[in-house]
Structures are given as structure tokens and as C-alpha cells.
Enzyme design. Structure first.
Site, PDB file in Angstrom:
ATOM      1  N   GLY A  48       0.831  -1.192   0.000  1.00  0.00           N
ATOM      2  CA  GLY A  48       0.000   0.000   0.000  1.00  0.00           C
ATOM      3  C   GLY A  48       0.867   1.243   0.000  1.00  0.00           C
ATOM      4  O   GLY A  48       1.998   1.225   0.486  1.00  0.00           O
ATOM      5  N   GLN A  53       2.696   9.898   1.185  1.00  0.00           N
ATOM      6  CA  GLN A  53       4.023   9.304   1.327  1.00  0.00           C
ATOM      7  C   GLN A  53       4.966   9.677   0.190  1.00  0.00           C
ATOM      8  O   GLN A  53       6.173   9.528   0.326  1.00  0.00           O
ATOM      9  CB  GLN A  53       3.918   7.783   1.419  1.00  0.00           C
ATOM     10  CG  GLN A  53       3.271   7.295   2.707  1.00  0.00           C
ATOM     11  CD  GLN A  53       3.131   5.802   2.684  1.00  0.00           C
ATOM     12  OE1 GLN A  53       2.133   5.277   2.198  1.00  0.00           O
ATOM     13  NE2 GLN A  53       4.146   5.109   3.194  1.00  0.00           N
ATOM     14  N   CYS A  93       5.862  -0.284   7.285  1.00  0.00           N
ATOM     15  CA  CYS A  93       5.494   0.893   6.488  1.00  0.00           C
ATOM     16  C   CYS A  93       6.673   1.282   5.608  1.00  0.00           C
ATOM     17  O   CYS A  93       7.820   1.298   6.075  1.00  0.00           O
ATOM     18  CB  CYS A  93       5.123   2.042   7.430  1.00  0.00           C
ATOM     19  SG  CYS A  93       4.635   3.553   6.590  1.00  0.00           S
ATOM     20  N   LEU A  94       6.387   1.616   4.365  1.00  0.00           N
ATOM     21  CA  LEU A  94       7.443   2.041   3.458  1.00  0.00           C
ATOM     22  C   LEU A  94       8.092   3.334   3.918  1.00  0.00           C
ATOM     23  O   LEU A  94       9.240   3.606   3.563  1.00  0.00           O
ATOM     24  CB  LEU A  94       6.894   2.198   2.037  1.00  0.00           C
ATOM     25  CG  LEU A  94       6.367   0.913   1.393  1.00  0.00           C
ATOM     26  CD1 LEU A  94       5.783   1.205   0.013  1.00  0.00           C
ATOM     27  CD2 LEU A  94       7.455  -0.142   1.307  1.00  0.00           C
ATOM     28  N   HIS A 135      -4.444   1.644   7.573  1.00  0.00           N
ATOM     29  CA  HIS A 135      -3.068   2.145   7.657  1.00  0.00           C
ATOM     30  C   HIS A 135      -2.854   3.290   6.664  1.00  0.00           C
ATOM     31  O   HIS A 135      -2.338   4.350   7.026  1.00  0.00           O
ATOM     32  CB  HIS A 135      -2.103   0.980   7.384  1.00  0.00           C
ATOM     33  CG  HIS A 135      -0.657   1.363   7.338  1.00  0.00           C
ATOM     34  ND1 HIS A 135       0.220   1.009   8.328  1.00  0.00           N
ATOM     35  CD2 HIS A 135       0.065   2.065   6.426  1.00  0.00           C
ATOM     36  CE1 HIS A 135       1.429   1.482   8.025  1.00  0.00           C
ATOM     37  NE2 HIS A 135       1.352   2.120   6.869  1.00  0.00           N
ATOM     38  N   GLU A 136      -3.254   3.074   5.415  1.00  0.00           N
ATOM     39  CA  GLU A 136      -3.047   4.105   4.389  1.00  0.00           C
ATOM     40  C   GLU A 136      -3.936   5.317   4.640  1.00  0.00           C
ATOM     41  O   GLU A 136      -3.522   6.455   4.389  1.00  0.00           O
ATOM     42  CB  GLU A 136      -3.277   3.539   2.987  1.00  0.00           C
ATOM     43  CG  GLU A 136      -2.361   2.391   2.597  1.00  0.00           C
ATOM     44  CD  GLU A 136      -0.880   2.668   2.769  1.00  0.00           C
ATOM     45  OE1 GLU A 136      -0.450   3.832   2.650  1.00  0.00           O
ATOM     46  OE2 GLU A 136      -0.132   1.707   3.031  1.00  0.00           O
ATOM     47  N   HIS A 139      -2.279   7.759   6.866  1.00  0.00           N
ATOM     48  CA  HIS A 139      -1.333   8.645   6.172  1.00  0.00           C
ATOM     49  C   HIS A 139      -2.042   9.880   5.621  1.00  0.00           C
ATOM     50  O   HIS A 139      -1.497  10.986   5.663  1.00  0.00           O
ATOM     51  CB  HIS A 139      -0.628   7.921   5.027  1.00  0.00           C
ATOM     52  CG  HIS A 139       0.490   7.037   5.455  1.00  0.00           C
ATOM     53  ND1 HIS A 139       1.618   7.511   6.090  1.00  0.00           N
ATOM     54  CD2 HIS A 139       0.651   5.698   5.339  1.00  0.00           C
ATOM     55  CE1 HIS A 139       2.431   6.495   6.345  1.00  0.00           C
ATOM     56  NE2 HIS A 139       1.868   5.388   5.903  1.00  0.00           N
TER      57      HIS A 139
END
Length: 169
Positions: A48, A53, A93-94, A135-136, A139
Site C-alpha cells: 500500500g 508518502q 510501512c514504506l 493504515h493508508e 497517512h
């Protein structure tokens, strides 16, 4: 397509609350950004990626929780309209590379959003897909999963990432 730079914690731009995507935003440039985000996410590799991000503060995210990258999904202006239960899932997480922690989220959700062409849809999700959506969406609100950790653990994560960056330089 082009790979995009993923912002890393504690970059203050990750704290920006994304603005809604408006009808006039559905342009070829938005479609290209969506494609570039998929390429970036798959290359990372991740499941994701929120626009925040990659320093694009629009309310949308891309994801693919399939094992063979065969189920790409786009959620524009997502909102959770129902949620039920709780689950603890070890998240990564990226934007926080190499860090994983248990986070409690709703087990089942119904999300309402627009697809990449502006068409409305509702989706019921559970398990990993529900976790990824939540999660996304965090962000898009300027929240990072480490915000669920204690202040001490969050500071340890910040120091670990700073050390990793120094070692890579």
C-alpha cells in the site's frame, strides 16, 4: 512510468493532512501519478502507498494485497462508513523501513471511495485488506503507524532510522 521518492519518518511532510480530490483533479496527470505510485509501491516492495508518502497531499491511496500483484486497487477520498471488531496485526510501512510493530485496528470495515476514474464504490474488507486500508487512510490524516507506539518506542524508531540513514550516506 517513474519511480517516486517515498518520504521517511520523521519527515514533517508526512504530517500533512491531504486535501480531497476534486472532480477537476481527474486529469491525465492524476492517472500518471496513480501509475507511478503503483510502480513505486511494487518496486519498494510494499502492499500500500498513500499519496502523502510521495509528497502529493491528495486524499488517495493505491494498494495490492494479493500475492502475485494481480489485484491493484485505488481508493480516492476514502471514508470508513462501518467498522466492527478488533485485530492486532504486525504492521510495517514504506515510510518507516525495517520497523514492524503490533497495531490494533478494526477487524472488518466498509469503505466508501471513488475509483481512479471517479466512480463511487463501497467495499467490505477484513483481515489484511482492512488493515492496509486503515493504515493508508492514517497517512492521509498525517498519521504514521509509529504514532500507535509508546513515546519511548517511537523515539527508538526515530534513532534507528537516523542511524540507518547515516550508514547509507
Amino acid at each position: 512510468m517513474a519511480k517516486l521518492t517515498i518520504l521517511e519518518f520523521p519527515d514533517p511532510r508526512l504530517r500533512t493532512r491531504a486535501r480531497e480530490v476534486r472532480p477537476e483533479d481527474f486529469t491525465p496527470a492524476l492517472q500518471q501519478l496513480i501509475d507511478d505510485m503503483f510502480e513505486t509501491m511494487y518496486d519498494a516492495p510494499g502492499i500500500g502507498l498513500a499519496a502523502t508518502q510521495v509528497d502529493q497531499h491528495l486524499r488517495f491511496m493505491v494498494m495490492d494485497v494479493s500475492e502475485d500483484s494481480a489485484d491493484p486497487r485505488v481508493f480516492i477520498n476514502p471514508e470508513i462508513i462501518e467498522s466492527d471488531g478488533h485485530q492486532v496485526y504486525q504492521e510495517g510501512c514504506l515510510s518507516v523501513p525495517g520497523v514492524f510493530a503490533d497495531v490494533t485496528r478494526a477487524n472488518q470495515i466498509t469503505v466508501r471511495a471513488l475509483d481512479r476514474h471517479g466512480k463511487h464504490f463501497d467495499l467490505q474488507a477484513d483481515g489484511l485488506l482492512a488493515v492496509c486500508i486503515q493504515h493508508e487512510m492514517d497517512h492521509l490524516e498525517g498519521k504514521v503507524f509509529v504514532d500507535y507506539l509508546s513515546p519511548l518506542k517511537r523515539e527508538l524508531v526515530r534513532k534507528k532510522l537516523a542511524k540507518q540513514r547515516r550508514g547509507a550516506a
